[in-house]
Design a protein around this motif. Structure first.
Motif, PDB file in Angstrom:
ATOM      1  N   VAL A 249       0.834  -1.205   0.000  1.00 41.44           N
ATOM      2  CA  VAL A 249       0.000   0.000   0.000  1.00 41.44           C
ATOM      3  C   VAL A 249       0.865   1.250   0.000  1.00 41.44           C
ATOM      4  O   VAL A 249       0.575   2.228  -0.703  1.00 41.44           O
ATOM      5  CB  VAL A 249      -0.954  -0.011   1.210  1.00 41.44           C
ATOM      6  N   LEU A 250       1.933   1.249   0.782  1.00 37.90           N
ATOM      7  CA  LEU A 250       2.846   2.392   0.797  1.00 37.90           C
ATOM      8  C   LEU A 250       3.456   2.618  -0.581  1.00 37.90           C
ATOM      9  O   LEU A 250       3.580   3.759  -1.047  1.00 37.90           O
ATOM     10  CB  LEU A 250       3.951   2.165   1.831  1.00 37.90           C
ATOM     11  N   PHE A 251       3.836   1.544  -1.239  1.00 33.89           N
ATOM     12  CA  PHE A 251       4.428   1.674  -2.568  1.00 33.89           C
ATOM     13  C   PHE A 251       3.433   2.271  -3.557  1.00 33.89           C
ATOM     14  O   PHE A 251       3.771   3.187  -4.322  1.00 33.89           O
ATOM     15  CB  PHE A 251       4.905   0.307  -3.061  1.00 33.89           C
ATOM     16  N   LYS A 252       2.200   1.781  -3.562  1.00 35.35           N
ATOM     17  CA  LYS A 252       1.210   2.284  -4.509  1.00 35.35           C
ATOM     18  C   LYS A 252       0.879   3.748  -4.252  1.00 35.35           C
ATOM     19  O   LYS A 252       0.720   4.534  -5.195  1.00 35.35           O
ATOM     20  CB  LYS A 252      -0.066   1.441  -4.444  1.00 35.35           C
ATOM     21  N   ALA A 253       0.784   4.132  -2.968  1.00 36.79           N
ATOM     22  CA  ALA A 253       0.503   5.534  -2.653  1.00 36.79           C
ATOM     23  C   ALA A 253       1.652   6.431  -3.097  1.00 36.79           C
ATOM     24  O   ALA A 253       1.440   7.497  -3.690  1.00 36.79           O
ATOM     25  CB  ALA A 253       0.248   5.687  -1.156  1.00 36.79           C
ATOM     26  N   GLY A 254       2.878   6.011  -2.825  1.00 35.57           N
ATOM     27  CA  GLY A 254       4.024   6.789  -3.261  1.00 35.57           C
ATOM     28  C   GLY A 254       4.148   6.837  -4.771  1.00 35.57           C
ATOM     29  O   GLY A 254       4.539   7.862  -5.345  1.00 35.57           O
ATOM     30  N   MET A 259       4.167   9.383 -10.234  1.00 36.48           N
ATOM     31  CA  MET A 259       3.604   9.468 -11.578  1.00 36.48           C
ATOM     32  C   MET A 259       3.023  10.840 -11.897  1.00 36.48           C
ATOM     33  O   MET A 259       2.911  11.215 -13.062  1.00 36.48           O
ATOM     34  CB  MET A 259       2.510   8.410 -11.747  1.00 36.48           C
ATOM     35  N   SER A 260       2.630  11.582 -10.876  1.00 38.12           N
ATOM     36  CA  SER A 260       2.012  12.885 -11.106  1.00 38.12           C
ATOM     37  C   SER A 260       3.031  14.006 -11.258  1.00 38.12           C
ATOM     38  O   SER A 260       2.647  15.169 -11.403  1.00 38.12           O
ATOM     39  CB  SER A 260       1.053  13.229  -9.959  1.00 38.12           C
ATOM     40  N   HIS A 261       4.312  13.682 -11.214  1.00 37.88           N
ATOM     41  CA  HIS A 261       5.370  14.682 -11.382  1.00 37.88           C
ATOM     42  C   HIS A 261       6.341  14.223 -12.470  1.00 37.88           C
ATOM     43  O   HIS A 261       6.355  13.053 -12.851  1.00 37.88           O
ATOM     44  CB  HIS A 261       6.113  14.919 -10.064  1.00 37.88           C
ATOM     45  N   GLU A 262       7.150  15.153 -12.913  1.00 41.09           N
ATOM     46  CA  GLU A 262       8.138  14.842 -13.945  1.00 41.09           C
ATOM     47  C   GLU A 262       9.477  15.468 -13.589  1.00 41.09           C
ATOM     48  O   GLU A 262       9.559  16.330 -12.698  1.00 41.09           O
ATOM     49  CB  GLU A 262       7.666  15.363 -15.316  1.00 41.09           C
ATOM     50  N   GLY A 263      10.507  15.002 -14.297  1.00 41.12           N
ATOM     51  CA  GLY A 263      11.826  15.601 -14.145  1.00 41.12           C
ATOM     52  C   GLY A 263      12.404  15.459 -12.754  1.00 41.12           C
ATOM     53  O   GLY A 263      12.307  14.403 -12.110  1.00 41.12           O
ATOM     54  N   SER A 264      12.982  16.542 -12.245  1.00 44.28           N
ATOM     55  CA  SER A 264      13.652  16.511 -10.949  1.00 44.28           C
ATOM     56  C   SER A 264      12.671  16.273  -9.803  1.00 44.28           C
ATOM     57  O   SER A 264      13.016  15.637  -8.802  1.00 44.28           O
ATOM     58  CB  SER A 264      14.411  17.826 -10.719  1.00 44.28           C
ATOM     59  N   GLU A 265      11.435  16.754  -9.962  1.00 44.64           N
ATOM     60  CA  GLU A 265      10.440  16.527  -8.906  1.00 44.64           C
ATOM     61  C   GLU A 265      10.074  15.053  -8.821  1.00 44.64           C
ATOM     62  O   GLU A 265       9.870  14.520  -7.729  1.00 44.64           O
ATOM     63  CB  GLU A 265       9.180  17.359  -9.180  1.00 44.64           C
ATOM     64  N   ARG A 266       9.991  14.398  -9.948  1.00 44.07           N
ATOM     65  CA  ARG A 266       9.730  12.959  -9.926  1.00 44.07           C
ATOM     66  C   ARG A 266      10.853  12.219  -9.218  1.00 44.07           C
ATOM     67  O   ARG A 266      10.597  11.321  -8.392  1.00 44.07           O
ATOM     68  CB  ARG A 266       9.556  12.433 -11.352  1.00 44.07           C
ATOM     69  N   GLU A 267      12.095  12.579  -9.522  1.00 44.45           N
ATOM     70  CA  GLU A 267      13.233  11.941  -8.863  1.00 44.45           C
ATOM     71  C   GLU A 267      13.193  12.180  -7.361  1.00 44.45           C
ATOM     72  O   GLU A 267      13.538  11.289  -6.562  1.00 44.45           O
ATOM     73  CB  GLU A 267      14.544  12.465  -9.455  1.00 44.45           C
ATOM     74  N   ALA A 268      12.780  13.380  -6.953  1.00 44.83           N
ATOM     75  CA  ALA A 268      12.699  13.692  -5.520  1.00 44.83           C
ATOM     76  C   ALA A 268      11.650  12.819  -4.836  1.00 44.83           C
ATOM     77  O   ALA A 268      11.868  12.321  -3.721  1.00 44.83           O
ATOM     78  CB  ALA A 268      12.371  15.177  -5.331  1.00 44.83           C
ATOM     79  N   ILE A 270      10.671   9.870  -5.844  1.00 40.82           N
ATOM     80  CA  ILE A 270      11.196   8.501  -5.803  1.00 40.82           C
ATOM     81  C   ILE A 270      12.079   8.324  -4.576  1.00 40.82           C
ATOM     82  O   ILE A 270      11.995   7.300  -3.865  1.00 40.82           O
ATOM     83  CB  ILE A 270      11.974   8.182  -7.098  1.00 40.82           C
ATOM     84  N   ARG A 271      12.917   9.309  -4.303  1.00 36.48           N
ATOM     85  CA  ARG A 271      13.768   9.230  -3.105  1.00 36.48           C
ATOM     86  C   ARG A 271      12.918   9.222  -1.834  1.00 36.48           C
ATOM     87  O   ARG A 271      13.226   8.482  -0.882  1.00 36.48           O
ATOM     88  CB  ARG A 271      14.760  10.399  -3.082  1.00 36.48           C
ATOM     89  N   GLU A 272      11.874  10.031  -1.804  1.00 37.99           N
ATOM     90  CA  GLU A 272      10.994  10.057  -0.625  1.00 37.99           C
ATOM     91  C   GLU A 272      10.308   8.703  -0.437  1.00 37.99           C
ATOM     92  O   GLU A 272      10.181   8.219   0.698  1.00 37.99           O
ATOM     93  CB  GLU A 272       9.943  11.157  -0.788  1.00 37.99           C
ATOM     94  N   LEU A 273       9.864   8.105  -1.515  1.00 39.50           N
ATOM     95  CA  LEU A 273       9.220   6.794  -1.420  1.00 39.50           C
ATOM     96  C   LEU A 273      10.176   5.758  -0.853  1.00 39.50           C
ATOM     97  O   LEU A 273       9.802   4.972   0.039  1.00 39.50           O
ATOM     98  CB  LEU A 273       8.722   6.366  -2.806  1.00 39.50           C
TER      99      LEU A 273
END
Length: 300
Positions: A249-254, A259-268, A270-273
């Protein structure tokens, strides 16, 4: 010879018996050949008109979800090409057909990503693919058939992805590297195939897709439990089941945030997840006393 009213009429010469029979036979043969020629011409024109009418339908043609897929064999000539080309033609048609299907599915993935399943239409998919709706209907009768075919392909790739992600060799890695090995392929697949999320969520999705997704979900949950049980062989089975479910569930929520972000924000994100997953699992991976693990993991 004169008529009773005084006029004269030309007396027709008597017909020869042989000539009469020949004329009769000629007339019958001509009628038969004419009928055959007319039937063949009508069939040819009908087939040509059907194929031309399907291909000529423009983007504004009304969508007909019940339309049956058409075949292009008649338009290509079929057996009329002669014995010298009959063996090669079907192979070329098949290759062209596979290429067209791939083109339509790629267009459908883009339309589903932008418009969702409900907002998508066969007309929109045809426009995205650069073909007429008539051409699309040669391969798919409606939007549902397109979604099922695309969903089947994506499910197959997803099985390969999570099969490689949950490798037995991952259990020998430190927790942070193990999370990288497991999560990176799953995140990359979803980012590269955004239509997958569209086709696996929502009550309007064709039932065959959601059923297959439920099967895959259960299989991934089982693989997660097996991974936890291998890394932590002393972990009780019921606790491994709860931790696997919570991790999923944590993985799907993260993943939704990723998926709703792109570029550097997406990478950020991913690190938070990965940070969330690490901090949830770290108390178990670091093998604290069982009482402390119970207090920190089994919260009310």
């Amino acid at each position: 010879m004169r008529s009773p009213r005084g006029g004269s009429t030309a007396e027709a010469p008597a017909a020869e018996p042989g000539a009469s029979a020949a004329a009769t036979a000629g007339a019958n043969a001509g009628a038969t050949d004419g009928a055959r020629t007319g039937a063949n011409t009508g069939a040819t024109n009908g087939a040509t008109g059907g194929a031309t009418g399907g291909a000529a339908a423009g983007p504004d043609t009304a969508e007909d979800p019940a339309a049956e897929p058409r075949t292009t064999a008649g338009a290509d000539g079929g057996a009329a090409n002669g014995p010298g080309t009959g063996a090669a033609r079907p192979r070329r048609r098949q290759a062209r057909g596979e290429a067209r299907i791939a083109q339509l599915l790629e267009a459908a993935a883009n339309v589903f990503r932008v418009s969702g399943y409900n907002g998508a239409s066969t007309n929109a998919i045809a426009r995205e693919a650069g073909v007429s709706p008539g051409t699309l209907y040669q391969f798919f009768p409606n939007k549902e058939a397109i979604a099922i075919e695309l969903g089947d392909q994506l499910m197959h790739r997803w099985r390969e992805t999570y099969g490689a992600a949950f490798s037995p060799s991952d259990v020998e890695l430190p927790l942070d590297r193990m999370l990288d090995a497991v999560l990176d392929p799953l995140i990359a697949f979803n980012c590269e195939n955004p239509a997958f999320a569209v086709l696996t969520h929502g009550s309007e999705i064709p039932g065959v897709i959601t059923q297959e997704h439920d099967v895959l979900h259960a299989a991934m949950l089982t693989r997660t439990e097996q991974l936890l049980s291998t890394v932590l062989p002393d972990l009780p089975a019921e606790q491994a089941h709860r931790i696997a479910g919570m991790s999923f569930v944590l993985f799907k929520a993260g993943l939704d945030l990723v998926m709703s972000h792109e570029g550097s924000e997406r990478e950020a994100y991913i690190r938070e997840l990965k940070t969330v997953m690490y901090r949830y699992l770290e108390p178990l991976a670091c093998d604290p006393p069982s009482g402390e693990a119970a207090r920190r993991i089994d919260t009310p």
